[in-house]
Scaffold this motif. Structure first.
Motif, short mmCIF file in Angstrom:
data_model
loop_
_atom_site.label_atom_id
_atom_site.label_comp_id
_atom_site.label_asym_id
_atom_site.label_seq_id
_atom_site.Cartn_x
_atom_site.Cartn_y
_atom_site.Cartn_z
N GLY A 18 0.77 -1.22 0.05
CA GLY A 18 -0.03 -0.14 0.03
C GLY A 18 0.91 1.37 -0.08
O GLY A 18 1.65 1.32 0.83
N ALA A 19 0.55 2.22 -0.79
CA ALA A 19 1.31 3.27 -1.22
C ALA A 19 0.82 4.57 -1.09
O ALA A 19 0.79 5.51 -1.85
N GLY A 20 -0.28 4.55 -0.10
CA GLY A 20 -1.24 5.71 0.13
C GLY A 20 -0.26 6.80 0.70
O GLY A 20 0.73 6.94 1.00
N ASP A 75 1.43 -0.79 -4.82
CA ASP A 75 0.23 -0.63 -4.85
C ASP A 75 -0.34 -0.80 -6.19
O ASP A 75 0.34 -0.98 -7.17
N VAL A 76 -1.67 -1.19 -6.34
CA VAL A 76 -2.26 -1.49 -7.48
C VAL A 76 -2.42 -0.20 -8.36
O VAL A 76 -2.70 -0.28 -9.57
N ASP A 77 -2.61 0.88 -7.81
CA ASP A 77 -3.00 2.37 -8.34
C ASP A 77 -1.51 2.78 -8.70
O ASP A 77 -0.82 3.23 -8.08
N PRO A 78 -1.46 2.92 -10.18
CA PRO A 78 0.01 3.44 -10.61
C PRO A 78 0.12 4.91 -10.07
O PRO A 78 1.27 5.48 -9.91
N ASP A 79 -1.20 5.69 -10.05
CA ASP A 79 -0.99 7.13 -9.59
C ASP A 79 -0.29 7.11 -8.01
O ASP A 79 0.46 8.05 -7.76
N ARG A 83 1.61 4.87 -6.80
CA ARG A 83 2.65 4.53 -6.90
C ARG A 83 3.90 5.81 -7.24
O ARG A 83 4.89 5.86 -6.78
N ARG A 84 3.19 6.43 -8.06
CA ARG A 84 4.10 7.60 -8.59
C ARG A 84 4.15 8.70 -7.73
O ARG A 84 5.04 9.15 -7.40
N ARG A 85 3.10 9.03 -6.85
CA ARG A 85 3.07 9.69 -5.63
C ARG A 85 4.27 9.50 -4.56
O ARG A 85 4.83 10.15 -3.81
N PHE A 86 4.23 8.09 -4.49
CA PHE A 86 5.16 7.55 -3.30
C PHE A 86 6.44 7.82 -3.91
O PHE A 86 7.30 8.36 -2.80
N ALA A 87 6.76 7.55 -4.79
CA ALA A 87 8.19 7.71 -5.54
C ALA A 87 8.77 9.15 -5.36
O ALA A 87 9.83 9.48 -5.04
N LEU A 145 2.09 -3.10 6.64
CA LEU A 145 0.68 -3.37 5.59
C LEU A 145 -0.19 -2.01 6.04
O LEU A 145 -0.84 -1.83 6.91
N ALA A 146 -0.04 -1.16 4.98
CA ALA A 146 -0.73 0.17 4.94
C ALA A 146 -1.90 -0.10 3.96
O ALA A 146 -1.96 0.97 3.13
#
Length: 276
Positions: free
Chosen positions: A15-17, A42-46, A48-52, A75-76
């Protein structure tokens, strides 16, 4: 945990929220872990991008990479996603992994049932101010988690605020106080600023003064170690303006209302935990 990672462990996020991103940023900024030793999926590419972008760490699509590259796995995810996340984790989970859940309402018992009694598990109840490095979290150890694991989690979450150890049975109370508490404080800030507007202050100035006043009062409690009642009495001079205002708050039952709000939020947390 491998000795070479004792001081700078490899940390992975399922989870990369926003919460995961804030925590990873705190880990990097504090030096707890290097960006090159953090990975999230994260399954959400957006997401993932925000996390990176927000952390300088890598984000991936598959949780397999997180398990293979991490010592601590956080586990987030949303509580309703935990069943699937734990099922997917079982073939990848290894003795070296310390598994930390920040999913509200998911008990250690459920995590133990999924990963086994030998799993090193920690359940954490954070709150949203961790997004600005001022969080208040509590955590409970489960499974085969050790005292050293608890110290590691305390250091980890102290990068975005404070973290205190508690028995799991008290985490609903933590939810009622520090989990829901920010909303109660926002309500107070809004009411104080409305009062400022009522007596003639511009709205933007009133909000700024109200928020800074709450921040300053909180820092006084934390940094002086004085009881809040002592600090209150120091402001309230005889027949002065502050005691006049405090009289009105007592007439309105402010303290009782806040206590009841914490009680209601705690009871609701317990209800949600039972239903899940």
């Amino acid at each position: 945990m491998a000795n070479e990672h004792a001081n700078r462990p490899r940390v992975g996020f399922i989870g990369a929220g926003r919460m995961a991103t804030a925590l990873a940023r705190g880990l990097v900024t504090s030096g707890f872990a290097g960006a090159d030793s953090i990975v999230a999926c994260d399954v959400d590419p957006d997401a993932r991008r925000r996390f990176a972008d927000g952390t300088g760490a890598e984000s991936v699509a598959s949780p397999d990479d997180v398990w293979s590259r991490s010592d601590v796995v956080i586990l987030a995810v949303k509580p309703q996603q935990m069943r699937d996340v734990l099922a997917d984790a079982k073939p990848h989970h290894a003795p070296r992994h310390l598994v930390v859940s920040i999913a509200a309402g998911v008990p250690l018992e459920a995590m133990t049932a999924a990963l086994g009694p030998d799993a090193r598990l920690v359940r954490v109840m954070p709150n949203t101010p961790c997004l600005v490095g001022a969080g208040a979290a509590a955590f409970a150890l489960g499974g085969s988690a050790t005292a050293d694991d608890g110290e590691l989690v305390a250091r980890l979450f102290s990068t975005v605020g404070i973290a205190v150890p508690l028995p799991e049975k008290l985490l609903d109370a933590v939810t009622g106080l520090s989990g829901s508490g920010p909303a109660f404080v926002y309500e107070m800030i809004e009411a104080l600023s409305d009062g400022g507007v009522r007596v003639g202050l511009p709205r933007d100035v009133a909000v700024q003064l109200a928020a800074q006043t709450v921040l300053g009062a909180a820092r006084m409690v934390l940094e002086t170690g004085e009881h809040p009642a002592v600090l209150k009495d120091a402001v309230a001079s005889p027949a002065g303006t502050t005691i006049a205002g405090l009289h009105v708050l007592e007439q309105g039952g402010l303290r009782g209302l806040l206590m009841n709000a914490v009680l209601a939020a705690t009871e609701r947390s317990a209800e949600l935990g039972r239903s899940s």
